[in-house]
Motif scaffolding. Structure first.
Motif, PDB file in Angstrom:
ATOM      1  N   ASN A 196     -11.666   6.671   3.127  1.00 47.12           N
ATOM      2  CA  ASN A 196     -10.367   7.217   3.542  1.00 47.12           C
ATOM      3  C   ASN A 196      -9.240   6.272   3.159  1.00 47.12           C
ATOM      4  O   ASN A 196      -8.180   6.706   2.696  1.00 47.12           O
ATOM      5  CB  ASN A 196     -10.343   7.482   5.044  1.00 47.12           C
ATOM      6  N   GLN A 208      -8.803   6.488  -0.617  1.00 49.48           N
ATOM      7  CA  GLN A 208      -8.166   7.746  -1.018  1.00 49.48           C
ATOM      8  C   GLN A 208      -6.672   7.711  -0.746  1.00 49.48           C
ATOM      9  O   GLN A 208      -5.867   8.132  -1.588  1.00 49.48           O
ATOM     10  CB  GLN A 208      -8.796   8.924  -0.280  1.00 49.48           C
ATOM     11  N   LEU A 209      -6.280   7.205   0.421  1.00 52.89           N
ATOM     12  CA  LEU A 209      -4.861   7.118   0.749  1.00 52.89           C
ATOM     13  C   LEU A 209      -4.156   6.139  -0.181  1.00 52.89           C
ATOM     14  O   LEU A 209      -3.057   6.419  -0.660  1.00 52.89           O
ATOM     15  CB  LEU A 209      -4.666   6.707   2.214  1.00 52.89           C
ATOM     16  N   LYS A 242      -4.956   5.341  -3.234  1.00 55.59           N
ATOM     17  CA  LYS A 242      -4.848   5.969  -4.560  1.00 55.59           C
ATOM     18  C   LYS A 242      -3.707   6.980  -4.582  1.00 55.59           C
ATOM     19  O   LYS A 242      -2.911   7.007  -5.522  1.00 55.59           O
ATOM     20  CB  LYS A 242      -6.165   6.646  -4.925  1.00 55.59           C
ATOM     21  N   LEU A 243      -3.603   7.774  -3.539  1.00 60.15           N
ATOM     22  CA  LEU A 243      -2.541   8.770  -3.455  1.00 60.15           C
ATOM     23  C   LEU A 243      -1.155   8.105  -3.405  1.00 60.15           C
ATOM     24  O   LEU A 243      -0.245   8.492  -4.130  1.00 60.15           O
ATOM     25  CB  LEU A 243      -2.740   9.648  -2.224  1.00 60.15           C
ATOM     26  N   LEU A 244      -1.019   7.079  -2.570  1.00 60.33           N
ATOM     27  CA  LEU A 244       0.272   6.409  -2.435  1.00 60.33           C
ATOM     28  C   LEU A 244       0.680   5.695  -3.723  1.00 60.33           C
ATOM     29  O   LEU A 244       1.862   5.613  -4.058  1.00 60.33           O
ATOM     30  CB  LEU A 244       0.239   5.406  -1.278  1.00 60.33           C
ATOM     31  N   SER A 245      -0.286   5.177  -4.465  1.00 61.70           N
ATOM     32  CA  SER A 245       0.037   4.469  -5.709  1.00 61.70           C
ATOM     33  C   SER A 245       0.576   5.406  -6.782  1.00 61.70           C
ATOM     34  O   SER A 245       1.200   4.964  -7.740  1.00 61.70           O
ATOM     35  CB  SER A 245      -1.179   3.712  -6.233  1.00 61.70           C
ATOM     36  N   GLU A 246       0.354   6.696  -6.604  1.00 58.08           N
ATOM     37  CA  GLU A 246       0.869   7.689  -7.556  1.00 58.08           C
ATOM     38  C   GLU A 246       2.355   7.994  -7.326  1.00 58.08           C
ATOM     39  O   GLU A 246       3.003   8.589  -8.180  1.00 58.08           O
ATOM     40  CB  GLU A 246       0.060   8.984  -7.460  1.00 58.08           C
ATOM     41  N   ILE A 247       2.905   7.594  -6.209  1.00 59.99           N
ATOM     42  CA  ILE A 247       4.320   7.843  -5.914  1.00 59.99           C
ATOM     43  C   ILE A 247       5.175   6.930  -6.788  1.00 59.99           C
ATOM     44  O   ILE A 247       4.856   5.754  -6.979  1.00 59.99           O
ATOM     45  CB  ILE A 247       4.616   7.593  -4.417  1.00 59.99           C
ATOM     46  N   THR A 267       5.812   8.869   4.920  1.00 62.52           N
ATOM     47  CA  THR A 267       4.721   9.648   4.327  1.00 62.52           C
ATOM     48  C   THR A 267       3.419   9.428   5.084  1.00 62.52           C
ATOM     49  O   THR A 267       2.740  10.378   5.474  1.00 62.52           O
ATOM     50  CB  THR A 267       4.535   9.275   2.846  1.00 62.52           C
ATOM     51  N   VAL A 279       1.224  12.104   7.343  1.00 63.65           N
ATOM     52  CA  VAL A 279      -0.148  12.429   6.932  1.00 63.65           C
ATOM     53  C   VAL A 279      -1.150  12.098   8.030  1.00 63.65           C
ATOM     54  O   VAL A 279      -2.030  12.891   8.341  1.00 63.65           O
ATOM     55  CB  VAL A 279      -0.514  11.681   5.625  1.00 63.65           C
TER      56      VAL A 279
END
Length: 125
Positions: free
Chosen positions: A39, A42-43, A45-50, A101, A105
């Protein structure tokens, strides 16, 4: 004498059933570290895309609560805080965006989220 011998197989069966139940309960529970790390990853990885965030590492902090149930004691974990280490956290807009964010979430208040800048490799301490 015959009653004691007649009760032995029943007692052995009861002990075996109880052992199997306990074994099943312990094997069916996921490892704490495995689910938490996935978890967190995953978070991150998602935040690094911002945009402007850069590389991110995430750590979840849990409060453990014991709960007594019939034949077992379960450990429930409640998310109590998050630490986010991000390259772009020097920028106040990025820091605010990350807090908001993650708060939305994970459904936790922003005062339970700490966002800190990541030290760049090779940078003087």
């Amino acid at each position: 004498m015959e009653k004691k011998q007649a009760n032995r197989p029943i007692l052995l069966i009861v002990i075996a059933v109880v052992f199997i139940i306990f074994l099943f309960m312990f094997l069916s529970q996921p490892e704490k570290g495995e689910s938490n790390n996935s978890n967190e990853e995953q978070l991150a990885k998602l935040l690094s895309e911002i945009q402007s965030v850069g590389q991110v590492q995430v750590y979840f902090h849990y409060d453990q609560q014991s709960e007594q149930q019939f034949l077992s004691v379960t450990q429930q974990q409640k998310l109590s805080g998050v630490i986010i280490v991000a390259q772009g956290a020097n920028n106040t807009d990025v820091k605010t965006m990350l807090k908001e964010t993650v708060g939305h979430v994970l459904q936790i208040p922003s005062h339970r989220i700490q966002v800190v800048p990541m030290q760049i490799k090779g940078e003087n301490k």
